[in-house]
Design a protein around this motif. Structure first.
Motif, PDB file in Angstrom:
ATOM      1  N   GLY A 238      47.767  29.036  51.181  1.00 34.31           N
ATOM      2  CA  GLY A 238      48.570  30.225  51.452  1.00 34.31           C
ATOM      3  C   GLY A 238      47.997  31.093  52.549  1.00 34.31           C
ATOM      4  N   THR A 239      47.211  30.492  53.444  1.00 27.18           N
ATOM      5  CA  THR A 239      46.644  31.240  54.564  1.00 27.18           C
ATOM      6  C   THR A 239      47.389  30.884  55.844  1.00 27.18           C
ATOM      7  N   SER A 240      47.115  31.633  56.899  1.00 26.50           N
ATOM      8  CA  SER A 240      47.790  31.425  58.175  1.00 26.50           C
ATOM      9  C   SER A 240      46.791  31.531  59.311  1.00 26.50           C
ATOM     10  N   SER A 241      47.074  30.815  60.380  1.00 27.01           N
ATOM     11  CA  SER A 241      46.238  30.920  61.586  1.00 27.01           C
ATOM     12  C   SER A 241      46.277  32.322  62.167  1.00 27.01           C
ATOM     13  N   GLY A 242      47.310  33.096  61.786  1.00 27.44           N
ATOM     14  CA  GLY A 242      47.444  34.452  62.304  1.00 27.44           C
ATOM     15  C   GLY A 242      46.798  35.526  61.441  1.00 27.44           C
ATOM     16  N   ASP A 243      46.182  35.134  60.328  1.00 23.59           N
ATOM     17  CA  ASP A 243      45.531  36.125  59.471  1.00 23.59           C
ATOM     18  C   ASP A 243      44.428  36.847  60.257  1.00 23.59           C
ATOM     19  N   GLY A 244      44.480  38.162  60.266  1.00 24.03           N
ATOM     20  CA  GLY A 244      43.488  38.956  60.978  1.00 24.03           C
ATOM     21  C   GLY A 244      43.740  39.087  62.467  1.00 24.03           C
ATOM     22  N   ILE A 245      44.831  38.502  62.970  1.00 28.81           N
ATOM     23  CA  ILE A 245      45.168  38.572  64.394  1.00 28.81           C
ATOM     24  C   ILE A 245      46.192  39.684  64.624  1.00 28.81           C
ATOM     25  N   ALA A 246      45.955  40.490  65.641  1.00 31.07           N
ATOM     26  CA  ALA A 246      46.890  41.564  65.995  1.00 31.07           C
ATOM     27  C   ALA A 246      47.627  41.202  67.274  1.00 31.07           C
ATOM     28  N   ALA A 247      48.757  41.849  67.490  1.00 27.04           N
ATOM     29  CA  ALA A 247      49.512  41.642  68.727  1.00 27.04           C
ATOM     30  C   ALA A 247      48.618  41.933  69.929  1.00 27.04           C
ATOM     31  N   LYS A 248      48.698  41.101  70.950  1.00 27.98           N
ATOM     32  CA  LYS A 248      47.768  41.246  72.066  1.00 27.98           C
ATOM     33  C   LYS A 248      48.149  42.367  73.027  1.00 27.98           C
ATOM     34  N   ARG A 249      49.433  42.748  73.052  1.00 33.12           N
ATOM     35  CA  ARG A 249      49.876  43.834  73.918  1.00 33.12           C
ATOM     36  C   ARG A 249      50.896  44.667  73.138  1.00 33.12           C
ATOM     37  N   PRO A 250      50.430  45.526  72.217  1.00 35.03           N
ATOM     38  CA  PRO A 250      51.336  46.247  71.322  1.00 35.03           C
ATOM     39  C   PRO A 250      52.142  47.362  71.984  1.00 35.03           C
ATOM     40  N   THR A 251      51.741  47.774  73.165  1.00 38.50           N
ATOM     41  CA  THR A 251      52.451  48.838  73.867  1.00 38.50           C
ATOM     42  C   THR A 251      52.814  48.371  75.271  1.00 38.50           C
ATOM     43  N   LEU A 252      53.771  49.046  75.879  1.00 39.48           N
ATOM     44  CA  LEU A 252      54.164  48.705  77.242  1.00 39.48           C
ATOM     45  C   LEU A 252      53.055  49.111  78.210  1.00 39.48           C
ATOM     46  N   GLU A 253      52.546  48.130  78.931  1.00 30.60           N
ATOM     47  CA  GLU A 253      51.493  48.373  79.906  1.00 30.60           C
ATOM     48  C   GLU A 253      51.777  47.580  81.179  1.00 30.60           C
ATOM     49  N   PRO A 254      51.263  48.046  82.310  1.00 28.54           N
ATOM     50  CA  PRO A 254      51.438  47.270  83.538  1.00 28.54           C
ATOM     51  C   PRO A 254      50.711  45.945  83.447  1.00 28.54           C
ATOM     52  N   ILE A 255      51.187  44.965  84.171  1.00 27.99           N
ATOM     53  CA  ILE A 255      50.479  43.700  84.334  1.00 27.99           C
ATOM     54  C   ILE A 255      50.529  43.349  85.807  1.00 27.99           C
ATOM     55  N   SER A 256      49.379  43.000  86.341  1.00 29.51           N
ATOM     56  CA  SER A 256      49.314  42.711  87.767  1.00 29.51           C
ATOM     57  C   SER A 256      49.905  41.331  88.035  1.00 29.51           C
ATOM     58  N   PRO A 257      50.342  41.070  89.252  1.00 34.35           N
ATOM     59  CA  PRO A 257      50.850  39.739  89.584  1.00 34.35           C
ATOM     60  C   PRO A 257      49.836  38.623  89.310  1.00 34.35           C
ATOM     61  N   GLN A 258      48.565  38.965  89.244  1.00 35.92           N
ATOM     62  CA  GLN A 258      47.540  37.980  88.932  1.00 35.92           C
ATOM     63  C   GLN A 258      47.168  38.027  87.469  1.00 35.92           C
ATOM     64  N   GLY A 259      47.831  38.865  86.661  1.00 36.59           N
ATOM     65  CA  GLY A 259      47.540  38.944  85.235  1.00 36.59           C
ATOM     66  C   GLY A 259      46.689  40.154  84.884  1.00 36.59           C
TER      67      GLY A 259
END
Length: 259
Positions: A238-259
């Protein structure tokens, strides 16, 4: 430079959208993925682009909607991508009709924000040695997706018809997630579907190597031991690979063309 018309891009989903299979230690959660690649291209057109990625690996459809839908709406997006349900299809038992009724309501809420909403069909697993048995489930899921997209005027990224993904090199070694080349190809498909000019090209993988029956059998056994069995064990516990993982970009932020 011609603007894309999008300024607030929000991505929802599971490992597919989080970017599993496309590692980059310099990025949040150590992943890049097709959504990042798409956002980078959009940023070349619209420098003030804000990009949020709420996806978390291992999430089933209901948790995706419960955890990500309202935060996504609150960000007032003008572009939304959502792919959910693959982890449900892999379960021993699944009520696809019931799940898709909830998905229908969720897509309606996202479209009601005024955003352009992209949804995915599932990939045709008919060629896959193990997962091919789930082909019928995916086909039923896809019919629901097409009906939902028609009802709400959402846009479909038709993964089912992308036959080049029958090349195992577009998949990670775990055979469940796309490789960097697969993520690159998916970013191209998303941008083409949106009608956005870009400079991405498919990764040149060269000629596909042919394996002998013994080599293929040995590879299958190694995969089963290294990846399939741990996946089954997580299901039993009953476990998941996502246990303890949070969204990597939870808010709107700029991203450069190179990442």
């Amino acid at each position: 430079m011609t603007e894309s018309g999008f300024h607030r891009y929000v991505a929802l989903g599971d490992s597919f959208t989080e970017g599993v299979g496309d590692p980059d230690p310099a990025r949040p959660n150590g992943l890049r993925g097709w959504a990042d690649r798409t956002a980078e291209q959009l940023a070349t057109k619209t420098p003030d682009l804000g990009y949020a990625n709420l996806a978390v690996r291992g999430r089933l459809l209901r948790p995706i909607l419960a955890e990500q839908l309202e935060p996504a709406v609150a960000l007032e997006p003008d572009l939304v991508t959502i792919n959910a349900g693959a982890n449900d299809i892999l379960r021993p038992k699944v009520d696809i009709d019931g799940l898709m009724a909830k998905y229908d309501v969720a897509i309606g809420k996202l479209v009601a924000t005024g955003a352009r909403v992209l949804v995915w069909t599932g990939f045709d697993l008919g060629w896959a040695p193990v997962f091919g048995k789930l082909r019928g489930r995916v086909a039923i899921y896809n019919e629901h997706v097409r009906e939902i997209a028609d009802r709400h005027d959402a846009t479909i990224v038709d993964f089912w018809r992308l036959s080049e993904y029958r090349d195992p090199r577009l998949w990670d070694i775990d055979r469940m997630h796309m490789s960097p080349a697969g993520h690159q190809r998916m970013a191209i498909e998303v941008l083409d579907t949106l009608g956005i000019e870009h400079d991405l090209v498919p990764v040149d993988l060269g000629e596909r190597p042919l394996l002998s029956k013994k080599e293929q059998r040995d590879a299958d056994l190694e995969w089963a031991k290294a990846y399939a069995m741990p996946w089954v064990q997580r299901r039993l516990k009953g476990t998941s690979s996502g246990d303890g993982i949070a969204a990597k970009r939870p808010t709107l932020e700029p991203i450069s063309p190179q990442g």
